[in-house]
Scaffold this motif. Structure first.
Motif, short mmCIF file in Angstrom:
data_model
loop_
_atom_site.label_atom_id
_atom_site.label_comp_id
_atom_site.label_asym_id
_atom_site.label_seq_id
_atom_site.Cartn_x
_atom_site.Cartn_y
_atom_site.Cartn_z
N GLY A 194 87.45 68.91 21.14
CA GLY A 194 88.68 69.51 20.67
C GLY A 194 88.59 71.02 20.58
O GLY A 194 87.53 71.63 20.74
N VAL A 195 89.73 71.65 20.31
CA VAL A 195 89.84 73.11 20.26
C VAL A 195 90.05 73.56 18.83
O VAL A 195 90.96 73.09 18.14
CB VAL A 195 91.02 73.60 21.13
N GLY A 196 89.21 74.48 18.36
CA GLY A 196 89.35 75.04 17.03
C GLY A 196 89.80 76.49 17.11
O GLY A 196 89.60 77.17 18.12
N GLY A 197 90.42 76.98 16.06
CA GLY A 197 90.79 78.38 15.97
C GLY A 197 92.14 78.73 16.54
O GLY A 197 92.59 79.87 16.42
N LEU A 198 92.80 77.78 17.19
CA LEU A 198 94.12 78.05 17.78
C LEU A 198 95.20 77.19 17.13
O LEU A 198 96.25 76.96 17.71
CB LEU A 198 94.10 77.80 19.29
N GLY A 199 94.93 76.74 15.91
CA GLY A 199 95.89 75.90 15.21
C GLY A 199 97.23 76.58 14.98
O GLY A 199 98.28 75.93 15.01
N ALA A 200 97.22 77.90 14.79
CA ALA A 200 98.46 78.63 14.59
C ALA A 200 99.36 78.56 15.81
O ALA A 200 100.58 78.71 15.70
CB ALA A 200 98.16 80.09 14.23
N ASN A 247 93.69 70.58 21.33
CA ASN A 247 93.04 69.78 22.35
C ASN A 247 93.16 70.48 23.70
O ASN A 247 94.16 71.16 23.96
CB ASN A 247 93.68 68.38 22.43
N VAL A 248 92.16 70.32 24.55
CA VAL A 248 92.17 71.01 25.85
C VAL A 248 93.32 70.54 26.74
O VAL A 248 93.74 71.26 27.65
CB VAL A 248 90.83 70.82 26.58
N THR A 249 93.85 69.35 26.49
CA THR A 249 94.99 68.89 27.30
C THR A 249 96.22 69.75 27.03
O THR A 249 97.11 69.86 27.89
CB THR A 249 95.30 67.42 27.00
N GLN A 250 96.28 70.42 25.87
CA GLN A 250 97.39 71.31 25.57
C GLN A 250 97.25 72.66 26.28
O GLN A 250 98.18 73.46 26.28
CB GLN A 250 97.49 71.51 24.06
N LEU A 251 96.08 72.89 26.89
CA LEU A 251 95.86 74.08 27.70
C LEU A 251 96.09 73.80 29.18
O LEU A 251 95.92 74.69 30.02
CB LEU A 251 94.43 74.60 27.50
N GLY A 252 96.47 72.56 29.49
CA GLY A 252 96.77 72.20 30.87
C GLY A 252 95.82 71.20 31.50
O GLY A 252 96.07 70.72 32.61
N ALA A 253 94.71 70.88 30.83
CA ALA A 253 93.77 69.91 31.37
C ALA A 253 94.38 68.52 31.37
O ALA A 253 95.19 68.18 30.50
CB ALA A 253 92.48 69.91 30.56
N MET A 260 82.67 73.73 33.21
CA MET A 260 81.69 72.70 32.81
C MET A 260 82.29 71.61 31.93
O MET A 260 81.57 70.78 31.38
CB MET A 260 80.47 73.32 32.11
N GLY A 261 83.60 71.60 31.74
CA GLY A 261 84.25 70.64 30.85
C GLY A 261 84.69 71.25 29.54
O GLY A 261 85.42 70.62 28.77
N LEU A 262 84.28 72.48 29.26
CA LEU A 262 84.68 73.14 28.02
C LEU A 262 86.19 73.33 27.94
O LEU A 262 86.76 73.36 26.84
CB LEU A 262 83.97 74.49 27.89
N LEU A 263 86.85 73.44 29.10
CA LEU A 263 88.31 73.52 29.14
C LEU A 263 88.89 72.23 29.73
O LEU A 263 89.99 72.23 30.29
CB LEU A 263 88.76 74.74 29.95
N GLY A 264 88.18 71.13 29.57
CA GLY A 264 88.68 69.83 29.99
C GLY A 264 88.41 69.52 31.44
O GLY A 264 87.58 70.16 32.10
N PHE A 265 89.15 68.54 31.96
CA PHE A 265 88.90 68.00 33.29
C PHE A 265 90.22 67.83 34.03
O PHE A 265 91.16 67.25 33.51
CB PHE A 265 88.18 66.65 33.18
#
Length: 296
Positions: free
Chosen positions: A150-156, A161-167, A202-207
């Protein structure tokens, strides 16, 4: 499908466990540096790419293990990796690693992403050390199953989750074939790895992502010169897929020096170039890489 492949490799690993552990204490029988170091995803190899070598110093009649910590610092990001790995009968390798990726520059200065990686590698043919009189390199097949936490620090921004970044997914499996040749007379190590992957950074931004969600074959190569029995210097190059519109992903490459003061400790220092990482901080990321490994 990916888990079926991984399960098959673990079956081979289980068959090797009994024979290796039946020999009792590890014999430390392999030559210095021939287990490689721990790469960023926990497998035995170089810093960026897995090699066909099996981690640890246990011979074909024994076993070996190690633990490692690796830190990478670029202008805008940090990546910390810690893990453990076991080599069985110089044929099977099992590894477990956790990556922690953090931002240090606005707007991603609070970014925090963790990822767990479970790896398995099986030597199929050849011997990098004892096959000096044959052309065949040591060949191994491996898999790295990755689960993003999951993604931390971008709750605002409503992003957790990386899927919300397009993964397309937050977990996936890389499958690879590696070939490693050690030329003792020339003090050279050469490696080529072909990896089937759809991982973003490497998967840090999803797949997968908006630009692609299929497996792609990526080439990774390494060349190292053995300065002496305790020092190895080399270069690595690793191609990467480009699946996300929000991440103009580029190849990784580095120049490294690895020091092996004993079979129990190794220290690897490198200058790494990791390309662009997200469009929010659009500059080529480069910086220091330091890894410490201890084991037997």
């Amino acid at each position: 499908m990916q888990m079926a492949r991984l399960g098959g490799l673990f079956l081979v690993a289980n068959l090797a466990v009994g024979g290796a552990y039946g020999q009792g204490r590890p014999d430390m029988g392999k030559l210095s540096a021939t287990g490689g170091v721990s790469q960023l995803e926990g497998a035995g190899g170089g810093g960026l790419t897995p090699w066909a070598l099996i981690t640890g110093y246990g011979s074909r009649d024994s076993w070996g293990a190690n633990a490692h910590y690796t830190g990478v610092r670029t202008q805008d990001y940090t990546l910390d990796t810690a893990g453990i790995a076991v080599g069985l009968a110089d044929r099977v390798e099992l590894s477990l690693a956790r990556q922690h990726f953090k931002g240090s520059l606005a707007p991603l200065d609070r970014l925090s992403i963790k990822q767990d990686i479970l790896g398995v590698k099986v030597k199929l043919a050849g011997d990098a050390v004892y096959g000096q009189d044959v052309f065949l390199p040591q060949i191994a097949v491996g898999a790295l199953h990755k689960r993003n936490k999951g993604v931390g620090g971008l709750g605002a921004l409503g992003v957790t989750n990386v899927t919300q970044l397009g993964a397309k997914d937050d977990s996936g499996t890389d499958v690879y074939v590696a070939a490693t040749k050690i030329l003792l007379q020339q003090s050279l190590l050469l490696n080529a790895t072909v990896r089937a992957t759809k991982a973003n950074q490497m998967g840090l931004l999803g797949f997968g992502g908006d630009k692609g969600d299929s497996y792609k074959a990526m080439l990774e190569v390494s060349a190292a010169y053995m300065v002496d029995r305790q020092m190895v210097a080399g270069v690595e190059y690793r191609r990467k897929p480009h699946n996300l519109g929000a991440d103009n992903e580029k190849a990784y490459y580095d120049v490294f020096v690895a020091w092996f003061p004993s079979k129990h400790v190794s220290v690897t220092a490198a200058y790494a170039v990791l390309g662009d990482i997200t469009v929010f901080n659009p500059k080529r990321q480069r910086g220091a890489y330091l890894s410490v490994q201890t084991g037997f």
